[in-house]
Motif scaffolding. Structure first.
Motif, PDB file in Angstrom:
ATOM      1  N   GLY A 127       0.726  -1.173  -0.044  1.00 48.58           N
ATOM      2  CA  GLY A 127      -0.221  -0.057  -0.109  1.00 48.58           C
ATOM      3  C   GLY A 127       0.712   1.164  -0.039  1.00 48.58           C
ATOM      4  O   GLY A 127       2.026   1.286   0.380  1.00 48.58           O
ATOM      5  N   LEU A 128       0.072   2.178  -0.429  1.00 48.85           N
ATOM      6  CA  LEU A 128       0.568   3.596  -0.347  1.00 48.85           C
ATOM      7  C   LEU A 128      -0.291   4.529   0.340  1.00 48.85           C
ATOM      8  O   LEU A 128       0.409   5.521   1.263  1.00 48.85           O
ATOM      9  CB  LEU A 128       0.609   4.359  -1.686  1.00 48.85           C
ATOM     10  N   PHE A 129      -1.713   4.177   0.448  1.00 47.73           N
ATOM     11  CA  PHE A 129      -2.671   4.910   1.104  1.00 47.73           C
ATOM     12  C   PHE A 129      -2.506   5.105   2.613  1.00 47.73           C
ATOM     13  O   PHE A 129      -2.253   6.004   3.269  1.00 47.73           O
ATOM     14  CB  PHE A 129      -3.887   4.576   0.752  1.00 47.73           C
ATOM     15  N   VAL A 130      -2.384   3.961   3.196  1.00 43.72           N
ATOM     16  CA  VAL A 130      -2.156   3.880   4.922  1.00 43.72           C
ATOM     17  C   VAL A 130      -1.065   4.248   5.072  1.00 43.72           C
ATOM     18  O   VAL A 130      -0.957   5.270   6.163  1.00 43.72           O
ATOM     19  CB  VAL A 130      -2.253   2.384   5.082  1.00 43.72           C
ATOM     20  N   PRO A 131       0.116   3.824   4.536  1.00 44.48           N
ATOM     21  CA  PRO A 131       1.333   4.471   5.211  1.00 44.48           C
ATOM     22  C   PRO A 131       1.522   5.896   5.032  1.00 44.48           C
ATOM     23  O   PRO A 131       1.837   6.863   5.758  1.00 44.48           O
ATOM     24  CB  PRO A 131       2.429   3.913   4.362  1.00 44.48           C
ATOM     25  N   SER A 132       0.846   6.529   4.116  1.00 48.07           N
ATOM     26  CA  SER A 132       0.749   7.992   3.675  1.00 48.07           C
ATOM     27  C   SER A 132      -0.120   8.719   4.718  1.00 48.07           C
ATOM     28  O   SER A 132       0.216   9.944   5.221  1.00 48.07           O
ATOM     29  CB  SER A 132       0.311   8.429   2.090  1.00 48.07           C
ATOM     30  N   LEU A 133      -1.164   8.315   4.954  1.00 54.30           N
ATOM     31  CA  LEU A 133      -2.285   8.618   5.849  1.00 54.30           C
ATOM     32  C   LEU A 133      -1.750   8.643   7.527  1.00 54.30           C
ATOM     33  O   LEU A 133      -1.806   9.560   8.296  1.00 54.30           O
ATOM     34  CB  LEU A 133      -3.382   8.043   6.033  1.00 54.30           C
ATOM     35  N   ALA A 134      -0.878   7.596   7.755  1.00 56.24           N
ATOM     36  CA  ALA A 134      -0.357   7.372   9.176  1.00 56.24           C
ATOM     37  C   ALA A 134       0.906   8.361   9.184  1.00 56.24           C
ATOM     38  O   ALA A 134       0.898   8.963  10.267  1.00 56.24           O
ATOM     39  CB  ALA A 134       0.306   5.899   9.123  1.00 56.24           C
ATOM     40  N   GLY A 161      -3.395  16.844   8.218  1.00 56.04           N
ATOM     41  CA  GLY A 161      -2.083  16.245   8.018  1.00 56.04           C
ATOM     42  C   GLY A 161      -2.039  14.845   7.267  1.00 56.04           C
ATOM     43  O   GLY A 161      -1.025  14.852   6.346  1.00 56.04           O
ATOM     44  N   ALA A 162      -3.026  14.179   7.420  1.00 55.56           N
ATOM     45  CA  ALA A 162      -3.111  12.928   6.779  1.00 55.56           C
ATOM     46  C   ALA A 162      -3.321  13.283   5.287  1.00 55.56           C
ATOM     47  O   ALA A 162      -3.058  12.740   4.320  1.00 55.56           O
ATOM     48  CB  ALA A 162      -4.075  11.881   7.604  1.00 55.56           C
ATOM     49  N   ALA A 163      -4.454  14.118   5.023  1.00 59.49           N
ATOM     50  CA  ALA A 163      -4.958  14.614   3.719  1.00 59.49           C
ATOM     51  C   ALA A 163      -3.699  15.253   2.981  1.00 59.49           C
ATOM     52  O   ALA A 163      -3.607  14.923   1.918  1.00 59.49           O
ATOM     53  CB  ALA A 163      -6.150  15.382   3.844  1.00 59.49           C
ATOM     54  N   GLY A 164      -3.084  16.065   3.592  1.00 58.48           N
ATOM     55  CA  GLY A 164      -1.944  16.666   2.897  1.00 58.48           C
ATOM     56  C   GLY A 164      -0.791  15.763   2.592  1.00 58.48           C
ATOM     57  O   GLY A 164      -0.204  15.842   1.317  1.00 58.48           O
ATOM     58  N   ALA A 165      -0.473  14.764   3.406  1.00 56.44           N
ATOM     59  CA  ALA A 165       0.614  13.811   3.038  1.00 56.44           C
ATOM     60  C   ALA A 165       0.056  12.904   1.906  1.00 56.44           C
ATOM     61  O   ALA A 165       0.775  12.533   0.884  1.00 56.44           O
ATOM     62  CB  ALA A 165       0.730  13.157   4.139  1.00 56.44           C
ATOM     63  N   LEU A 166      -1.187  12.673   1.824  1.00 56.92           N
ATOM     64  CA  LEU A 166      -1.472  11.590   0.849  1.00 56.92           C
ATOM     65  C   LEU A 166      -1.784  12.474  -0.411  1.00 56.92           C
ATOM     66  O   LEU A 166      -1.424  11.893  -1.447  1.00 56.92           O
ATOM     67  CB  LEU A 166      -3.063  10.955   1.142  1.00 56.92           C
ATOM     68  N   GLY A 167      -2.164  13.590  -0.423  1.00 59.82           N
ATOM     69  CA  GLY A 167      -2.312  14.398  -1.560  1.00 59.82           C
ATOM     70  C   GLY A 167      -1.016  14.782  -2.265  1.00 59.82           C
ATOM     71  O   GLY A 167      -0.868  14.988  -3.394  1.00 59.82           O
ATOM     72  N   GLY A 168       0.066  14.988  -1.571  1.00 62.55           N
ATOM     73  CA  GLY A 168       1.338  15.402  -1.769  1.00 62.55           C
ATOM     74  C   GLY A 168       1.895  14.158  -2.547  1.00 62.55           C
ATOM     75  O   GLY A 168       2.645  14.326  -3.479  1.00 62.55           O
ATOM     76  N   ALA A 169       1.607  13.034  -2.136  1.00 66.01           N
ATOM     77  CA  ALA A 169       2.352  11.735  -2.387  1.00 66.01           C
ATOM     78  C   ALA A 169       1.471  11.165  -3.721  1.00 66.01           C
ATOM     79  O   ALA A 169       2.474  10.893  -4.762  1.00 66.01           O
ATOM     80  CB  ALA A 169       2.182  10.385  -1.369  1.00 66.01           C
TER      81      ALA A 169
END
Length: 190
Positions: free
Chosen positions: A12-19, A55-63
């Motif tokens: 995954g990419l979503f869960v690590p980015s969200l965390a 912060g979770a939204a920003g990290a996922l949106g940036g990735a």
């Protein structure tokens, strides 16, 4: 996160980015709380959960560089419509900053694996006209006059196909058993 995404298995990419984003959001929230306490402002208490969601939204949106879909996903998941503006602002800022630093993770994986990818060309001018004018042009105004439509037959010798490819600057040809001879041909595609 790059290791989990590049491994080729479902990590995954979503869960690590969200965390990771939620952790950084909580750190920012705690920092704001410490600054407010140092300034002896007790009437405002930052919500660490809000900072974590943003912060979770920003990290996922940036990735991922997906703006609208990540905004809707995070907003629908949390059910907090009042956070839509901070979430949108954070995702757009993270995308803008990410675009100026490096490619998104999906673009990097496509490039690494060597998959064919259509690159978006950013033209500053087309034959002296501004790019905005190009959106208003019709196809007949852009195409060179006098050229006959070049088509390929369903079955052709390889030498003929190579000759057509050598003569033309593009690589897309309609396939039809009929050869158009008129200036504005109508024909049935194969």
């Amino acid at each position: 996160m790059v290791w989990t995404f590049g491994a080729g298995c479902a990590m995954g990419l979503f869960v690590p980015s969200l965390a990771i984003g939620a952790a950084y959001g909580q750190i920012c929230g705690r920092t704001v709380g410490a600054v407010l306490a140092a300034l002896e402002i007790t009437s405002v208490r930052p919500s660490l959960h809000t900072y974590a969601v943003v912060g979770a939204a920003g990290a996922l949106g940036g990735a991922t560089r997906m703006t609208i879909s990540i905004t809707v996903l995070v907003m629908e998941t949390t059910g907090s419509l009042q956070l839509i503006v901070p979430i949108m602002f954070t995702i757009f800022c993270s995308k803008w900053i990410g675009d100026h630093i490096f490619d998104g993770i999906y673009d990097a994986v496509i490039h690494t694996r060597g998959a064919p990818f259509l690159v978006e060309h950013k033209f500053s001018s087309i034959k002296g006209k501004a790019f905005q004018a190009a959106e208003k042009l019709r196809v007949q105004e852009v195409m060179s006059g006098g050229n006959v439509l070049v088509t390929l037959k369903p079955v052709m010798p390889v030498a003929d196909i190579l000759d057509v490819l050598a003569r033309c600057r593009h690589g897309a040809f309609p396939v039809t058993p009929d050869t158009p001879t008129e200036r504005h041909p109508t024909f049935k595609l194969h």
